[in-house]
Design an enzyme around this catalytic site. Structure first.
Site, PDB file in Angstrom:
ATOM      1  N   ILE A  29      97.369  56.548  -0.148  1.00 56.65           N
ATOM      2  CA  ILE A  29      96.631  56.254   0.733  1.00 56.65           C
ATOM      3  C   ILE A  29      95.394  57.274   0.747  1.00 56.65           C
ATOM      4  O   ILE A  29      95.372  58.104  -0.005  1.00 56.65           O
ATOM      5  CB  ILE A  29      97.265  56.877   2.202  1.00 56.65           C
ATOM      6  N   GLY A  87      90.649  57.600   0.814  1.00 57.33           N
ATOM      7  CA  GLY A  87      89.505  57.095   0.583  1.00 57.33           C
ATOM      8  C   GLY A  87      89.362  56.541  -0.985  1.00 57.33           C
ATOM      9  O   GLY A  87      88.884  55.707  -1.374  1.00 57.33           O
ATOM     10  N   GLU A 115     104.574  52.469  -3.360  1.00 61.62           N
ATOM     11  CA  GLU A 115     105.413  52.886  -2.180  1.00 61.62           C
ATOM     12  C   GLU A 115     104.490  52.225  -0.942  1.00 61.62           C
ATOM     13  O   GLU A 115     105.362  51.307  -0.304  1.00 61.62           O
ATOM     14  CB  GLU A 115     105.293  54.318  -1.998  1.00 61.62           C
TER      15      GLU A 115
END
Length: 415
Positions: free
Chosen positions: A228, A230, A252
């Protein structure tokens, strides 16, 4: 073709229907409740349970992120006399509650969750999860939240399913659904919109530079895992403009940039060893467009976390590229990805699982990425690379596992 739900399954469904209020009234003082992770976390049931706070005592609630900021929550008792809330991973909502002493963090790697839940290490009485509407065969899909869902359903003394029409039906994979006959109660929920991740800020110069460096490390036919943040999304955007071919996905967390890569024709998965021609994942967080993409899409392979985060399985894929963020690294090579000193920011999650997977992959590489500096709350420039991690920092990836470290200034292979 007849797609009507069988009369037997419909009778079972109607027999098990219960209101959210009546379901919450089943909870007794001293009970332990397990909520599904992320988007599977119940909304209506939780709202009704929170309204019973004054009459219940010593109720344990264990979850893993997924708090809807617009909903009341059982995480509302600073005394912990009524509800004690624990989480296996902190998102923004969990972190704020942790800062207020409303929630405690339970350390765990995602590959361990099912084993812990299915063992004598963890005890719970009731499991509650949001699911998609029932299909004609009597199955509810776990949608964007697989992880430990089936394990938790099968081990609960009481299983309550909360139906939400906004949950996409996502095919398997493995352990991706539950049959109505296995549920004790079914709530027809208020169809709360799914939590949507806010649009990311424009990439920083450091993120653009790191993404450009990583581009050179990804060959045709590589199998990709993105974390996860930017940087992974910036990398995904750059990949869409590349001429790479036949990429595979085994991750995941499923994110929007992976949809863009598939739609750009980069992802075929034909050279993967596991789940060929499929995009394997265990949970998803992103935009409504991404949730729509997942719905009944045969390219998706929704797996339990014991599968997606198992290095022995993931490492079977050649040229695995595991790309994740970290917060700080010290000169011993230790990476802290989840805390600021003793303050819990997120969680261990699956980072170590995929770093290990890349080490087992033929030609595999794992990258932990961070900007070299940041400005503190007083505007003072600080380094993220330091002689020693600050006191209280949590080592997420030990130095014995760290492979590549990436900053905007370059890539260093510590392994």
């Amino acid at each position: 073709m007849n797609k009507i739900i069988s009369s037997h399954n419909m009778e079972l469904y109607k027999e098990k229907l219960i209101s959210a209020k009546n379901a919450a009234n089943l909870i007794k003082s001293g009970d332990s409740i397990l909520y599904a992770v992320f988007l599977g976390r119940p909304v209506d049931f939780d709202r009704e349970l929170a309204m019973r706070q004054s009459e219940l005592f010593d109720v344990q609630v264990t979850q893993c992120a997924g708090i809807n900021p617009d909903s009341p929550t059982t995480c509302c008792d600073p005394t912990h006399q009524h509800f004690t809330c624990n989480s296996w991973f902190f998102d923004t909502g969990n972190r704020r509650m942790g800062d207020k002493n409303l929630m405690f963090y339970n350390p765990v790697a995602f590959s361990q969750l099912q084993t812990i839940i299915g063992s004598d290490l963890f005890h719970y009485d009731v499991y509650v999860q949001q699911v998609s509407p029932m299909d004609r065969f009597g199955f509810f899909s776990f949608g964007p939240t697989n992880v430990n869902s089936l394990e938790s359903c099968l081990g609960a003394k009481t299983l309550i399913l909360e139906v939400n029409e906004n949950i996409p039906r996502v095919p398997g994979g493995s352990e991706d659904s539950i049959h109505v006959s296995m549920a004790d109660y079914v709530i027809e929920g208020s169809n709360t919109p799914l939590l949507v991740l806010p649009a990311g800020k424009p990439p920083t110069d450091a993120e653009r530079k790191m993404a450009s460096l990583l581009m050179k490390e990804i060959p045709d036919r590589a199998c990709i895992q993105l974390g996860i943040g930017g940087l992974p999304n910036t990398l995904g955007e750059l990949l869409c403009d590349s001429d790479l071919k036949d990429l595979g996905i085994h991750t995941e967390m499923f994110v929007d940039s992976l949809v863009k890569m598939f739609n750009a024709g980069l992802v075929t998965g034909r050279y993967k060893t596991t789940d060929r021609c499929k995009m394997a994942f265990t949970f998803a967080l992103g935009s409504n467009e991404m949730y729509d993409f997942m719905d009944n899409n045969s390219v998706m392979a929704s797996h339990c976390g014991r599968y997606t985060n198992n290095p022995e399985i993931v490492g079977l894929n050649d040229n695995l590229r595991s790309i994740n963020n970290t917060l700080m690294v010290d000169l011993f090579g230790q990476a802290c990805s989840e805390s600021a000193g003793p303050r819990q920011i997120s969680g261990t999650g699956g980072q170590l699982d995929f770093v290990t997977s890349a080490f087992k992959s033929n030609g595999g590489k794992s990258f932990l990425c961070l900007s070299s500096t940041y400005n503190d709350k007083d505007g003072k420039l600080r380094s993220r690379i330091m002689p020693m991690l600050p006191e209280g920092s949590i080592v997420t990836t030990p130095r014995t596992f760290v492979d590549y470290i990436v900053t905007e200034n370059g890539i260093a292979r510590l392994k």
